[in-house]
Scaffold this motif. Sequence first.
Motif: not given
Length: 401
Positions: A93-98
Amino acid sequence: MTTPLQRIHNVRLATMTDAGYGLIDDGVVVFDQSQILYAGARSKAPEYPQAEQIDGYGGLLTPGLIDCHTHLVWAGSRADEFAQRLHGVSYADIAAQGGGIAATVRATRAATEQQLVAVTEPRLKALMREGVTTVEIKSGYGLSLADERKQLRAARQLAVQHPVSVATTLLAAHAVPPEFKDRADAYIDEVVNCIIPTLANEGLADAVDAFCESVGFSPAQTERVFQAAKAANLPVKLHAEQLSNQHGSALAASYQALSCDHLEYLDEAGVKAMAAAGTVAVLLPGAFYFLRETKQPPLALLREHGVPIAVSTDANPGTSPILSLQLMLQMAATLFRMTPEECLRGVTVNAAKALGLNDRGQLREGLRADLCLWNVDDPAALTYQFGTNPLAACWHQGARR
Ligand SMILES: O=C(O)CC[C@@H]1NC(=O)NC1=O
Ligand SMILES: [Fe+3]
């Protein structure tokens, strides 16, 4: 001006010149600003009447410490991600948020070279306060020619401004930048055809590194990076077998890599290949601890096959936000079960080898006068204790810091 001679006496020497500490109980070291002139027993020491006499008050004298794997030049912080994960937000999720490396890339690209120098300075000073006299600094948060150049120039500038030696490593193959999203091979084209040759030609890189991992670059992409490094006459090292076994270590060994680093998932074939190539195993207990990894690097196999082992902070904002090489000594013993002798060798003679530097890392005539005086008598105390800093004095190239 004649180079001042200095003579330290009333010390125990950990020369690091044998398989253990190379201890000499009643020792003397004589040095000037170019090299060590004598390191050995006081009883055998030649007279240097003109030398400045320095009383070591019965302390322990070691070579200056070497932190052989850091990402020290970065902008921004990932403390928010750390907090999010503890509130249950997943890496994905953190990666998906950039988030993740991409967040540090954005902040590093937005910073000027001088801003990078300014934010890195306190990190460098933290390492120096604990006796680090040589530090390796990677790029890898720029991911473009201009921004990788900016990181390496900042690293070089820090060595000019402070009494510490910096070895720079070009890690353009750290992650795929946003403008090459889902086009990793095209980004590797940019790395091998432009970034490596250009920055090698500018003299900004002492070595080339890559992140060979399921979430990084494939062995095939890594090999293209190694071929470009070879064409640029630069040695290679590799972030290898950190999260899975990509057999990157065996590939790196086939390119006579200076080191393979992390190695939690290293297998015996990789160990044998490293042993045959003289490649150093750099263990990074800070990342192991911070990621709550459970897979141990194969210490018994590394010992069995005689692979030199180094220890380093892997200082970086994502997986090892730590600026204490002394704590790494303690963690390497407590988490990986390395002996105190192996730990101290890991931040001196073997760390020098991991950087391809044969002029430091031991107390021996002809080597650089990078020295640490410690308020301990048992060298094991440097690994046993943590949270305190027993450094009493430090010399970098013969000049007291
Ligand atoms: O998360 C980051 O900022 C760097 C992570 C770091 N880079 C790498 O290749 N392995 C790591 O642990
Ligand atoms: Fe790293």
